[in-house]
Design an enzyme around this catalytic site. Structure first.
Site, PDB file in Angstrom:
ATOM      1  CG  ASP A 155      -1.905   1.034   1.358  1.00 23.35           C
ATOM      2  OD1 ASP A 155      -2.003   1.847   0.431  1.00 23.35           O
ATOM      3  OD2 ASP A 155      -2.604   1.060   2.387  1.00 23.35           O
TER       4      ASP A 155
ATOM      5  CE  LYS B  50      -3.269   5.147   1.252  1.00 22.79           C
ATOM      6  NZ  LYS B  50      -2.883   4.030   2.107  1.00 22.79           N
TER       7      LYS B  50
ATOM      8  CG  ASP C 262       7.139  12.768  -6.891  1.00 19.83           C
ATOM      9  OD1 ASP C 262       7.138  13.630  -7.792  1.00 19.83           O
ATOM     10  OD2 ASP C 262       7.824  12.866  -5.861  1.00 19.83           O
TER      11      ASP C 262
END
Ligand code: BMP
Length: 272
Positions: A92, A94, A97
């Protein structure tokens, strides 16, 4: 939006992405739509919990960056447990960028996520280039990506047109984006009326608990039945299964894992 509820089995047969297909097949084989999120900071607890809950889950979700004594042997053991207990792995991470940076974060560094995590996720906030970046690393390895279209927290900004744009981004990259972290079905969301192709996005849903409505930091819980009824496919449960620590009660973890597996599966069977 597909006009009728489709079983995991049917979806497994036709899903083009290897990670999504493997996840759906695992769900069917194990009669489990439970993903346990193992958010603990010690290597021994982390591996212990996974060994206990392994038989009851289709997927293990990790945050490897919170493990204090992380080393490469954790990943070797995690992969062994994944084979032994027949589950997939979802880091996880996330990502959020530019494409070039996320490609490096996904492939390199201490954790080398792409080399062991079947599924990972990203915030859609940078736009489609985040998918291009992650896909350049993950697609050749047969990985799958989830976009965070909604969040379980109070006051989340991922609503309305943000959610719709996330779904549109996914639709344009169906070969690598297999679905969403969301609170309801995303099939048909923001879809052009001229587009007649069926969506078959997986929805993995955190914020699931049977005994609590939330925590002191904005988390909100709904029951497995509520989220399945709203079109979610996989329930993600963390503290509901292993408590808030500091020590892990093995017997209780096993009982809670079976309790959530069974609640998730009967909620699914009611929809068939
Ligand atoms: P718990 O069941 O203990 O509240 O844990 C939920 C897990 O799901 C956490 O690892 C959190 O990072 C993750 N999560 C979430 O709770 N809500 C979201 O919207 C997205 C998440 O990834």
């Amino acid at each position: 939006m597909p006009d009728k509820f489709t079983s995991y089995e049917e979806r497994a047969k036709r899903h083009p992405n290897p990670a999504a297909k493997a996840l759906l097949e695992t769900i069917v084989r194990k009669k489990s739509n439970l993903c346990v999120s193992v958010d603990v900071t010690g290597k021994a607890d982390f591996l212990n919990i996974i060994d206990i809950v392994g038989p009851y889950v289709c997927l293990i979700k990790t945050h490897v960056d919170i493990i204090e004594d992380f080393d490469a042997s954790i990943i070797d053991r995690l992969q062994e447990l994944s084979k032994q207990h027949d589950f997939l792995i979802f880091e996880d991470r996330k990502f959020a960028d530019i494409g070039n940076t996320v490609a490096l974060q996904y492939s390199s560094g201490v954790h080398k996520i792409a080399s062991w995590s079947h599924i990972t996720n990203a915030h859609p906030v940078p736009g489609p280039s985040i998918i291009t970046g992650l896909s350049s690393v993950g697609k050749p390895l047969g990985r799958g990506l989830l976009l965070l279209a909604e969040m379980s927290t109070k006051g989340s900004l991922a609503t309305g047109s943000y959610t719709e744009e996330a779904v549109k981004m996914a639709r344009a990259h169906r070969d690598f984006v297999i679905g969403f972290i969301a609170q309801r079905s995303m099939n048909g969301v923001g879809k052009d009326t001229a587009d007649t192709t069926d969506d078959d996005f997986l929805v993995l849903t955190p914020g699931v608990g049977l005994d609590s409505k939330g925590d002191a930091m904005g988390q909100q819980y709904r029951t497995p039945e509520e989220v399945l009824r709203d079109g979610c496919d996989v329930i993600i449960v963390g503290r509901g299964i292993y408590g808030k620590g500091p020590s892990v009660d093995i017997q209780s973890v096993r009982e809670q894992a079976e309790r959530y597996r069974s609640a998730g599966w009967s909620a699914y069977e009611k929809l068939l």
